[in-house]
Design a protein around this motif. Structure first.
Motif, PDB file in Angstrom:
ATOM      1  N   HIS A 152       0.839  -1.202   0.000  1.00 51.06           N
ATOM      2  CA  HIS A 152       0.000   0.000   0.000  1.00 51.06           C
ATOM      3  C   HIS A 152       0.877   1.257   0.000  1.00 51.06           C
ATOM      4  CE1 HIS A 152      -4.060  -1.652   0.398  1.00 51.06           C
ATOM      5  NE2 HIS A 152      -3.518  -2.585   1.151  1.00 51.06           N
ATOM      6  N   LYS A 153       1.956   1.239   0.772  1.00 46.30           N
ATOM      7  CA  LYS A 153       2.874   2.382   0.808  1.00 46.30           C
ATOM      8  C   LYS A 153       3.499   2.606  -0.573  1.00 46.30           C
ATOM      9  CE  LYS A 153       4.268   2.305   5.657  1.00 46.30           C
ATOM     10  NZ  LYS A 153       5.416   2.155   6.568  1.00 46.30           N
ATOM     11  N   ASP A 154       3.884   1.524  -1.227  1.00 47.77           N
ATOM     12  CA  ASP A 154       4.459   1.632  -2.568  1.00 47.77           C
ATOM     13  C   ASP A 154       3.456   2.264  -3.532  1.00 47.77           C
ATOM     14  OD1 ASP A 154       6.759   0.466  -1.586  1.00 47.77           O
ATOM     15  OD2 ASP A 154       6.300  -1.529  -2.393  1.00 47.77           O
ATOM     16  N   PHE A 155       2.203   1.931  -3.352  1.00 53.72           N
ATOM     17  CA  PHE A 155       1.136   2.482  -4.184  1.00 53.72           C
ATOM     18  C   PHE A 155       1.058   3.996  -3.999  1.00 53.72           C
ATOM     19  CE2 PHE A 155      -3.316   3.174  -5.388  1.00 53.72           C
ATOM     20  CZ  PHE A 155      -3.405   2.411  -6.530  1.00 53.72           C
ATOM     21  N   VAL A 172       6.731  12.332  -1.001  1.00 56.15           N
ATOM     22  CA  VAL A 172       5.959  11.678   0.061  1.00 56.15           C
ATOM     23  C   VAL A 172       6.533  12.017   1.438  1.00 56.15           C
ATOM     24  CG1 VAL A 172       5.314   9.433   1.026  1.00 56.15           C
ATOM     25  CG2 VAL A 172       5.262   9.786  -1.441  1.00 56.15           C
ATOM     26  N   ASN A 173       5.653  12.403   2.333  1.00 59.57           N
ATOM     27  CA  ASN A 173       6.007  12.642   3.722  1.00 59.57           C
ATOM     28  C   ASN A 173       5.988  11.271   4.405  1.00 59.57           C
ATOM     29  OD1 ASN A 173       5.772  13.048   6.544  1.00 59.57           O
ATOM     30  ND2 ASN A 173       4.891  15.073   6.236  1.00 59.57           N
ATOM     31  N   THR A 226      -7.560  10.703 -10.098  1.00 66.18           N
ATOM     32  CA  THR A 226      -6.107  10.540 -10.065  1.00 66.18           C
ATOM     33  C   THR A 226      -5.733   9.062 -10.102  1.00 66.18           C
ATOM     34  OG1 THR A 226      -5.809  12.583  -8.823  1.00 66.18           O
ATOM     35  CG2 THR A 226      -4.022  10.973  -8.687  1.00 66.18           C
ATOM     36  N   LEU A 227      -6.513   8.249  -9.409  1.00 68.20           N
ATOM     37  CA  LEU A 227      -6.230   6.816  -9.299  1.00 68.20           C
ATOM     38  C   LEU A 227      -6.994   5.982 -10.321  1.00 68.20           C
ATOM     39  CD1 LEU A 227      -6.405   6.550  -5.391  1.00 68.20           C
ATOM     40  CD2 LEU A 227      -4.365   6.812  -6.810  1.00 68.20           C
ATOM     41  N   ARG A 264      -6.856   2.143  -0.135  1.00 65.37           N
ATOM     42  CA  ARG A 264      -7.415   3.096   0.831  1.00 65.37           C
ATOM     43  C   ARG A 264      -6.304   3.987   1.392  1.00 65.37           C
ATOM     44  NH1 ARG A 264     -12.297   3.511   2.782  1.00 65.37           N
ATOM     45  NH2 ARG A 264     -12.825   1.484   1.909  1.00 65.37           N
ATOM     46  N   LEU A 265      -5.127   3.416   1.614  1.00 69.29           N
ATOM     47  CA  LEU A 265      -4.018   4.208   2.130  1.00 69.29           C
ATOM     48  C   LEU A 265      -3.652   5.319   1.145  1.00 69.29           C
ATOM     49  CD1 LEU A 265      -1.946   4.518   4.430  1.00 69.29           C
ATOM     50  CD2 LEU A 265      -0.412   3.070   3.101  1.00 69.29           C
ATOM     51  N   ALA A 266      -3.561   4.997  -0.122  1.00 68.53           N
ATOM     52  CA  ALA A 266      -3.248   6.010  -1.140  1.00 68.53           C
ATOM     53  C   ALA A 266      -4.367   7.050  -1.213  1.00 68.53           C
ATOM     54  CB  ALA A 266      -3.040   5.358  -2.501  1.00 68.53           C
ATOM     55  N   TYR A 267      -5.593   6.594  -1.197  1.00 68.30           N
ATOM     56  CA  TYR A 267      -6.745   7.505  -1.267  1.00 68.30           C
ATOM     57  C   TYR A 267      -6.700   8.493  -0.103  1.00 68.30           C
ATOM     58  CZ  TYR A 267     -11.143   8.043  -3.839  1.00 68.30           C
ATOM     59  OH  TYR A 267     -12.131   8.477  -4.687  1.00 68.30           O
TER      60      TYR A 267
END
Length: 109
Positions: free
Chosen positions: A7-10, A18-19, A81-82, A90-93
């Motif tokens: 999810h982080k990679d996404f 990215v912060n 965007t996605l 959900r993490l990216a959103y």
């Protein structure tokens, strides 16, 4: 996506600069949600899902008081965007929404 790192990679695919502290805090905050197959993705085309994101994340978690129309427009914009992704993390959103409203600091401990 079976793990938090995926999810982080996404997120890094869609967010510039990215912060990582905020991303780590957001991932920790939503680890349970991200580990569940039914909740780890946002169904961006489903209006009830967009309302849930607006009410539970934008208003409750981020404390935003903008109009529903403004918040809904942001949720739709992140979906756009996605749009190339069949499954929208959900993490990216949430990261992109928090970034849009300058609220990443909520997740930095």
């Amino acid at each position: 996506m079976a793990d938090i790192q995926a999810h982080k990679d996404f997120v890094t695919k869609y967010a510039k600069n990215v912060n990582t502290a905020a991303l780590d805090g957001l991932a920790k905050n939503y680890a349970l949600v991200l580990s569940n197959n039914d909740s780890q993705y946002v169904a961006a085309s489903d209006e009830s899902e967009r309302v849930t994101v607006r009410e539970n994340f934008l208003k409750k978690k981020l404390g935003l008081t903008d109009s529903d129309a403004t918040l809904d427009a942001a949720v739709v914009a992140v979906g756009e965007t996605l749009k190339e992704e069949r499954f929208k993390s959900r993490l990216a959103y949430y990261y992109l929404l928090a970034e849009k409203f300058n609220k990443l600091s909520v997740f930095v401990k």
